[in-house]
Design a protein around this motif. Structure first.
Motif, mmCIF file in Angstrom:
data_model
loop_
_atom_site.group_PDB
_atom_site.id
_atom_site.type_symbol
_atom_site.label_atom_id
_atom_site.label_comp_id
_atom_site.label_asym_id
_atom_site.label_seq_id
_atom_site.Cartn_x
_atom_site.Cartn_y
_atom_site.Cartn_z
ATOM 1 N N UNK A 1 2.790 7.600 -2.718
ATOM 2 C CA UNK A 1 2.834 7.243 -1.296
ATOM 3 C C UNK A 1 3.737 8.202 -0.531
ATOM 4 N N UNK B 1 -1.389 2.303 4.277
ATOM 5 C CA UNK B 1 -0.273 3.055 4.846
ATOM 6 C C UNK B 1 -0.680 4.493 5.185
ATOM 7 N N UNK B 2 -1.451 5.126 4.291
ATOM 8 C CA UNK B 2 -1.920 6.488 4.566
ATOM 9 C C UNK B 2 -2.787 6.484 5.837
ATOM 10 N N UNK C 1 2.600 4.383 -7.924
ATOM 11 C CA UNK C 1 2.404 5.240 -6.745
ATOM 12 C C UNK C 1 3.537 5.136 -5.726
ATOM 13 N N UNK D 1 -5.866 14.144 0.876
ATOM 14 C CA UNK D 1 -4.644 13.567 0.316
ATOM 15 C C UNK D 1 -4.968 12.682 -0.883
ATOM 16 N N UNK D 2 -6.173 12.086 -0.891
ATOM 17 C CA UNK D 2 -6.510 11.186 -1.984
ATOM 18 C C UNK D 2 -7.365 11.840 -3.063
ATOM 19 N N UNK E 1 -2.346 -1.307 -0.477
ATOM 20 C CA UNK E 1 -1.287 -1.083 0.513
ATOM 21 C C UNK E 1 -1.038 0.398 0.741
ATOM 22 N N UNK E 2 -1.091 1.176 -0.351
ATOM 23 C CA UNK E 2 -0.857 2.615 -0.220
ATOM 24 C C UNK E 2 -1.898 3.224 0.712
ATOM 25 N N UNK E 3 -3.158 2.871 0.486
ATOM 26 C CA UNK E 3 -4.241 3.432 1.301
ATOM 27 C C UNK E 3 -4.066 3.009 2.766
ATOM 28 N N UNK F 1 -12.677 3.537 -1.796
ATOM 29 C CA UNK F 1 -12.097 3.396 -0.464
ATOM 30 C C UNK F 1 -12.817 4.290 0.535
ATOM 31 N N UNK G 1 -7.225 12.821 5.235
ATOM 32 C CA UNK G 1 -7.018 11.664 4.356
ATOM 33 C C UNK G 1 -7.756 11.864 3.032
#
Lengths: 337, 337
Positions: A136, B251-252, A221, A280-281, B247-249, A249, A277
């Motif tokens: 994160x 937040x991103x 994470x 980043x993932x 939650x991480x996603x 996601x 995004x």
């Protein structure tokens, strides 16, 4: 071939998109990173993928007469096919003609070839596969090991993973005092299964690493840990789950974001941000997993790797060579003896 | 108290937001689901949380003189405090004054109280905790068990998890022939650690379930499986990782989406769509985990549960009662004997 530069042996026949994407990634790495690349595989197949005006300086083609298929039993295939591309690539390191190997082929076969051709580092019982996960906290990845080499682990294997992972984090990823965690089901010392309860105690007492305690699934994470150790069963499940979650996601975003007129306009406006995004993932940005504990640097890329992943894997290999990660791990064990 | 309706005993003292949010969730469930609720805990504390004009029909307060704290060792705490709220709630089921228990308190303590007060179902060696995960296919969740009750599992425990999970999926979730998978590190039959290799064979031969093979980490959210079995160590790591990833996603998204002027406008336009995405990924929507294999229906909610989660947990409990999941599991084992 530049004798002072880093030399990377690349299994040009390994992976779903071999050899085209593998060759493309290798050529880009040669161009941008200044490494020499040794493309191992069928010379005709490889040559066909070289753009017409390729400058053949710093590119060498090394012949291999076969390759290991994804459905072959790794150990027997490695033994039955001594001239398979992954075996020939490992031999190049053994003969000191290359400094590292990169392969997107059968990961079990790469592991077996490394063990049989290069052997283990002194003091290491079982090599491990390490994978770097984004967290994160931007720019603060975590190294997880083992993600698949050893499904049944004795406590001392996990302790060795902690020492090797710590050395990699320090000397390659540049973390001055890597915070090591043990993947577990609770924060308290007494929590866990038979193995982790014992490993917890061993890591507490190990003065070579900075052990900060158990890491639960939710902490992986969080960016609070630099290295997390686990057996190869849970590590592999976690790695594959994490890779899939990213796609899940992104698919949900794709389905839900453009709904309605506002949704369509909003999504159009957000295009550049959504791309960022995705980057980043995206695990392709992270290149590959590394084999720690064998007597040579080996990066194992995802079977689905395309040129950008291969480029990143070669970058990882170069950084490991430049930072002498093997020597550093060995030093840890010499100081212990 | 309506004698024909389903009666749920609620541990009003368990969880980070007890008793306020617990009571609020319970009252909403009574209102909307027509269940009777038995609020177990400190009567004064509970009464203070009841809105002034609460209709006390279908609400009963049952006194418990203590509660188990999150840092207590579960088994000894359960033994030392027979009048703790979770113990009293289990006793209500034992005495047939309630049909099910819902608790957001210490999950280990809930497990221990269920085992000591209610006992196991005949034929079950080890009860398991099951959790329902959303998958990439909307409306097609997957039940994972065990997510934390048994960290070291013998093969026959995992086989029992498969039978119990299959019964739950069929009779509560309404899947006519649940597809069962074994969490593992490869698709092939021979892959896995010592335990999973043996379990794979046992599940293949079990005629009570529809076993479709190994599920890798990447398959968990694919929607291809209705039930996935694993030991409580890997299941717990996966559950907590999955919860955190959401939650991480989010937040991103919060950080990256509104960047730049286009980003701000786009994000504003997308507000309703983003809310829907959050709901689709939010575990609060899924209520809680269920304890399978004890002689009573118990739903364990997350410690951080607020009223909506408690409401959903009560809904899960009611569905399990309505569909006689206990009787169905027991029938599987009677048919086997």
């Amino acid at each position: 071939m530049g004798s002072t530069g880093v030399r990377i042996a690349i299994d040009a026949m390994g992976g779903d998109h071999a050899p085209g994407e593998i060759v493309a990634g290798a050529l880009r790495a040669r161009e941008e990173l200044g490494v020499s690349v040794l493309l191992v595989g069928d010379p005709q197949e490889i040559e066909r993928r070289l753009p017409p005006k390729t400058n053949l300086e710093q590119v060498e083609i090394v012949t291999a007469s076969s390759a290991i298929a994804m459905d072959e039993e790794p150990l027997s295939a490695i033994r039955r096919k001594p001239k398979a591309s992954i075996n020939v690539a490992m031999d190049l390191v053994k003969q000191n003609r290359a400094d590292a190997v990169v392969s997107a082929g059968h990961s079990g076969a790469a592991m077996a070839a490394a063990l049989l051709r290069l052997g283990r580092l002194p003091g290491i019982d079982r090599p491990a596969i390490g994978a770097v996960f984004p967290t994160i906290k931007a720019g603060k990845p975590v190294l997880i090991l083992d993600v698949g080499a050893n499904v049944d682990c004795r406590p001392k294997f996990l302790e060795q993973f902690a020492v090797m992972g710590s050395a990699y984090s320090k000397y390659v990823l540049g973390i001055s005092e890597p915070k090591v965690g043990l993947l577990n089901i609770g924060e308290e010392d007494c929590k866990g299964n038979d193995v982790t309860v014992r490993v917890h105690q061993m890591l507490r007492e190990n003065t070579q690493i900075s052990f900060i305690g158990n890491a639960e699934g939710r902490d992986v994470l969080s960016g609070e840990f630099d290295v997390i150790v686990c057996d190869g069963f849970v590590g592999n499940v976690l790695l594959k789950f994490a890779e899939a979650v990213g796609s899940v996601i992104l698919q949900i975003l794709k389905e839900e974001l453009p709904q309605g007129l506002h949704g369509q306009i909003g999504t159009a406006l957000l295009k550049p941000n959504l791309k960022r995004i995705k980057q980043r993932m995206d695990h392709a940005e992270h290149g590959g997993a590394l084999l720690l504990g064998v007597a040579g640097i080996c990066i194992i890329s995802h079977g689905s790797s395309q040129a950008p992943s291969i480029f990143n894997a070669i970058r990882m290999a170069k950084e490991a060579v430049d930072n002498q990660v093997q020597e550093q791990i060995q030093r840890q064990y010499q100081s212990q003896l």
